[in-house]
Design a protein around this motif. Structure first.
Motif, mmCIF file in Angstrom:
data_model
loop_
_atom_site.group_PDB
_atom_site.id
_atom_site.type_symbol
_atom_site.label_atom_id
_atom_site.label_comp_id
_atom_site.label_asym_id
_atom_site.label_seq_id
_atom_site.Cartn_x
_atom_site.Cartn_y
_atom_site.Cartn_z
ATOM 1 N N ASN A 1 0.821 -1.213 0.000
ATOM 2 C CA ASN A 1 0.000 0.000 0.000
ATOM 3 C C ASN A 1 0.856 1.264 0.000
ATOM 4 O O ASN A 1 0.335 2.369 0.112
ATOM 5 N N SER A 2 2.163 1.097 -0.150
ATOM 6 C CA SER A 2 3.100 2.213 0.014
ATOM 7 C C SER A 2 3.274 3.012 -1.273
ATOM 8 O O SER A 2 3.158 2.483 -2.384
ATOM 9 N N ILE A 3 3.598 4.290 -1.066
ATOM 10 C CA ILE A 3 3.919 5.167 -2.181
ATOM 11 C C ILE A 3 5.231 5.879 -1.880
ATOM 12 O O ILE A 3 5.435 6.417 -0.789
ATOM 13 N N ILE A 4 6.142 5.852 -2.845
ATOM 14 C CA ILE A 4 7.452 6.489 -2.706
ATOM 15 C C ILE A 4 7.381 7.887 -3.319
ATOM 16 O O ILE A 4 6.872 8.061 -4.426
ATOM 17 N N ILE A 5 7.908 8.878 -2.628
ATOM 18 C CA ILE A 5 7.991 10.243 -3.126
ATOM 19 C C ILE A 5 9.473 10.587 -3.280
ATOM 20 O O ILE A 5 10.209 10.641 -2.294
ATOM 21 N N ASP A 6 9.925 10.773 -4.511
ATOM 22 C CA ASP A 6 11.329 11.137 -4.767
ATOM 23 C C ASP A 6 11.330 12.340 -5.711
ATOM 24 O O ASP A 6 11.477 12.204 -6.924
ATOM 25 N N LEU A 7 11.128 13.513 -5.136
ATOM 26 C CA LEU A 7 10.969 14.747 -5.910
ATOM 27 C C LEU A 7 12.082 15.738 -5.563
ATOM 28 O O LEU A 7 12.250 16.090 -4.394
ATOM 29 N N THR B 1 1.090 4.216 3.423
ATOM 30 C CA THR B 1 2.430 4.461 3.938
ATOM 31 C C THR B 1 3.174 5.302 2.911
ATOM 32 O O THR B 1 3.307 4.899 1.749
ATOM 33 N N VAL B 2 3.620 6.484 3.314
ATOM 34 C CA VAL B 2 4.337 7.383 2.417
ATOM 35 C C VAL B 2 5.817 7.358 2.776
ATOM 36 O O VAL B 2 6.194 7.581 3.935
ATOM 37 N N ILE B 3 6.646 7.070 1.783
ATOM 38 C CA ILE B 3 8.092 7.029 1.988
ATOM 39 C C ILE B 3 8.691 8.219 1.251
ATOM 40 O O ILE B 3 8.770 8.235 0.016
ATOM 41 N N LYS C 1 8.658 -3.661 -1.671
ATOM 42 C CA LYS C 1 7.226 -3.957 -1.766
ATOM 43 C C LYS C 1 6.363 -2.736 -2.084
ATOM 44 O O LYS C 1 5.138 -2.864 -2.196
ATOM 45 N N ALA C 2 6.973 -1.563 -2.234
ATOM 46 C CA ALA C 2 6.204 -0.351 -2.524
ATOM 47 C C ALA C 2 5.490 -0.490 -3.860
ATOM 48 O O ALA C 2 6.032 -1.022 -4.835
ATOM 49 N N ALA C 3 4.248 0.025 -3.912
ATOM 50 C CA ALA C 3 3.418 -0.159 -5.101
ATOM 51 C C ALA C 3 3.557 0.964 -6.116
ATOM 52 O O ALA C 3 3.416 0.741 -7.329
ATOM 53 N N TYR C 4 3.825 2.196 -5.643
ATOM 54 C CA TYR C 4 3.807 3.350 -6.532
ATOM 55 C C TYR C 4 4.989 4.272 -6.218
ATOM 56 O O TYR C 4 5.474 4.312 -5.088
ATOM 57 N N ALA C 5 5.408 5.034 -7.226
ATOM 58 C CA ALA C 5 6.477 6.015 -7.023
ATOM 59 C C ALA C 5 6.132 7.290 -7.781
ATOM 60 O O ALA C 5 5.712 7.244 -8.945
ATOM 61 N N VAL C 6 6.308 8.427 -7.112
ATOM 62 C CA VAL C 6 6.143 9.752 -7.725
ATOM 63 C C VAL C 6 7.534 10.369 -7.777
ATOM 64 O O VAL C 6 8.166 10.570 -6.724
ATOM 65 N N VAL C 7 8.019 10.670 -8.972
ATOM 66 C CA VAL C 7 9.435 11.024 -9.093
ATOM 67 C C VAL C 7 9.645 12.248 -9.983
ATOM 68 O O VAL C 7 8.874 12.508 -10.915
ATOM 69 N N TRP C 8 10.701 12.964 -9.672
ATOM 70 C CA TRP C 8 11.238 14.006 -10.545
ATOM 71 C C TRP C 8 12.747 13.968 -10.375
ATOM 72 O O TRP C 8 13.272 14.237 -9.326
ATOM 73 N N LYS C 9 13.441 13.533 -11.454
ATOM 74 C CA LYS C 9 14.886 13.328 -11.407
ATOM 75 C C LYS C 9 15.245 12.403 -10.245
ATOM 76 O O LYS C 9 15.992 12.776 -9.327
ATOM 77 N N PRO C 10 14.736 11.173 -10.289
ATOM 78 C CA PRO C 10 14.897 10.264 -9.146
ATOM 79 C C PRO C 10 16.338 9.813 -8.930
ATOM 80 O O PRO C 10 17.184 9.912 -9.834
ATOM 81 N N ASP C 11 16.581 9.292 -7.733
ATOM 82 C CA ASP C 11 17.880 8.704 -7.412
ATOM 83 C C ASP C 11 18.178 7.580 -8.404
ATOM 84 O O ASP C 11 17.300 6.767 -8.712
ATOM 85 N N PRO C 12 19.395 7.517 -8.939
ATOM 86 C CA PRO C 12 19.726 6.489 -9.934
ATOM 87 C C PRO C 12 19.525 5.059 -9.452
ATOM 88 O O PRO C 12 19.368 4.149 -10.262
ATOM 89 N N LYS D 1 16.251 0.083 -8.728
ATOM 90 C CA LYS D 1 16.915 -1.157 -8.316
ATOM 91 C C LYS D 1 16.405 -1.587 -6.942
ATOM 92 O O LYS D 1 16.324 -2.780 -6.639
ATOM 93 N N ARG D 2 16.034 -0.604 -6.121
ATOM 94 C CA ARG D 2 15.533 -0.888 -4.778
ATOM 95 C C ARG D 2 14.027 -1.144 -4.771
ATOM 96 O O ARG D 2 13.544 -1.977 -4.011
ATOM 97 N N ALA D 3 13.290 -0.377 -5.595
ATOM 98 C CA ALA D 3 11.825 -0.494 -5.616
ATOM 99 C C ALA D 3 11.422 -1.419 -6.755
ATOM 100 O O ALA D 3 11.112 -0.982 -7.865
ATOM 101 N N THR D 4 11.426 -2.695 -6.482
ATOM 102 C CA THR D 4 11.231 -3.698 -7.543
ATOM 103 C C THR D 4 9.792 -4.194 -7.656
ATOM 104 O O THR D 4 9.485 -5.004 -8.530
ATOM 105 N N GLY D 5 8.900 -3.696 -6.781
ATOM 106 C CA GLY D 5 7.522 -4.181 -6.810
ATOM 107 C C GLY D 5 6.511 -3.163 -7.294
ATOM 108 O O GLY D 5 5.317 -3.296 -7.029
ATOM 109 N N LEU D 6 6.970 -2.160 -8.006
ATOM 110 C CA LEU D 6 6.089 -1.060 -8.407
ATOM 111 C C LEU D 6 5.027 -1.496 -9.415
ATOM 112 O O LEU D 6 5.279 -2.324 -10.295
ATOM 113 N N LYS D 7 3.857 -0.878 -9.293
ATOM 114 C CA LYS D 7 2.769 -1.086 -10.250
ATOM 115 C C LYS D 7 2.668 0.059 -11.254
ATOM 116 O O LYS D 7 2.127 -0.114 -12.349
ATOM 117 N N ALA D 8 3.144 1.252 -10.867
ATOM 118 C CA ALA D 8 3.102 2.419 -11.751
ATOM 119 C C ALA D 8 4.095 3.449 -11.238
ATOM 120 O O ALA D 8 4.397 3.518 -10.045
#
Length: 320
Positions: free
Chosen positions: A5-11, A30-32, A46-57, A61-68
């Motif tokens: 249910n987690s969402i990654i924010i890398d902005l 859960t917001v990371i 296990k995070a499902a989603y990621a919102v990114v702008w110029k993400p960490d390279p 490699k770390r977020a391998t379970g993303l759906k979108a």
């Protein structure tokens, strides 16, 4: 720890804006926040989603379970070139505020050049009172918009409303109400009719370095403004800055308004800063409003979880 249910924010945005916008965003998830040092070593698998702008390279490699994956802006080249991008939908940020802001910048710059903005600014500095007698109307000027996605199509329509004669160009033919459009096979005719060239292209292998001397030399040299003008608020990688500087110096281009650059921030020793026929803005034509971005992402996640198709998915075959 991340879960399904987690969402990654890398902005790479203002930390204050991101932190403030996250206060009421994504309830029940859960917001990371990767801008928080405590997230540096967190398990993201296990995070499902990621919102990114110029993400960490290393993010994908770390977020391998993303759906979108959701882009933090209208452009997506910063996502598509990140290593280990998973084979999941990549979604562009499309929002009324973002679209309106881009069109405002384009209209503002076209009016600046139409209404002798450089001349009057210099006269104000010298406290000189002198009207420029030759004043073309908007209808006398043809603006050619290259890139007819959501942003380009809206800018073209608003320029038309202001009275400009407007042409549109895209790699593949598009239809816009009341606007003559061209595709890749008609680029030279499009350029020959254009007094103000507006770049709103996505950055792809085909568009990288597209705005070069060869393009500038094909623009209309006999228009009402006394020479061709170039505006770019798309992607900095689409212009060859050495050619651009040379063309602005030798008269191939009369003037330019630039919001994007090959390298950003623009180097302090770039000649563009001091050129009297150039407007420089700091990649601010259409800044993403973080709360609007998070609302957009939440709407799209709700669509996924309701079994509905995502909107504004990137076509990987063309890169936008």
């Amino acid at each position: 720890m991340a879960d399904a249910n987690s969402i990654i924010i890398d902005l790479k945005f203002s930390r204050d804006e991101v932190v403030s916008a996250l206060e009421n965003a994504f309830p029940g998830r859960t917001v990371i926040d990767m801008g928080n040092p405590s997230s540096a070593w967190q398990d993201l698998s296990k995070a499902a989603y990621a919102v990114v702008w110029k993400p960490d390279p290393l993010l994908f490699k770390r977020a391998t379970g993303l759906k979108a994956v959701f882009s933090g802006g209208a452009g997506v080249d910063h996502v598509m070139t990140t290593p280990d991008l998973p084979d999941v939908p990549v979604v562009r940020f499309v929002d009324r505020s973002l679209t309106d802001r881009m069109s405002e910048w384009v209209v503002w710059q076209c009016l600046h050049h139409l209404r002798h903005g450089f001349v009057y600014a210099r006269q104000q500095e010298r406290r000189t009172w002198a009207e420029v007698k030759r004043q073309p109307e908007a209808r006398d000027v043809t603006v050619g918009v290259m890139g007819l996605g959501v942003l380009g199509a809206d800018a073209a329509q608003k320029l038309k409303t202001m009275g400009f004669s407007v042409l549109g160009w895209s790699r593949r033919k598009k239809q816009l109400d009341g606007i003559e459009t061209y595709d890749a096979s008609d680029l030279e005719e499009f350029l020959a009719r254009t007094d103000i060239l507006v770049g709103l292209l996505p950055l792809t292998p085909e568009t990288r370095g597209m705005f070069d001397r060869a393009i500038f030399e094909k623009l209309n040299r006999h228009g009402a403004l006394g020479g061709p003008i170039f505006l770019n608020a798309g992607r900095g990688g689409s212009q060859v800055e050495s050619d651009l500087i040379a063309c602005l110096s030798d008269g191939t281009l009369k003037a330019a308004s630039l919001d994007v650059f090959e390298r950003e921030p623009l180097a302090v020793d770039s000649p563009l800063w001091a050129m009297e026929n150039v407007v420089v803005t700091p990649h601010a034509a259409a800044a993403s409003e973080v709360r609007a971005l998070f609302r957009h992402v939440q709407e799209q996640i709700s669509r996924i979880e309701a079994g509905k198709p995502l909107e504004n998915i990137v076509d990987r075959s063309v890169g936008y």
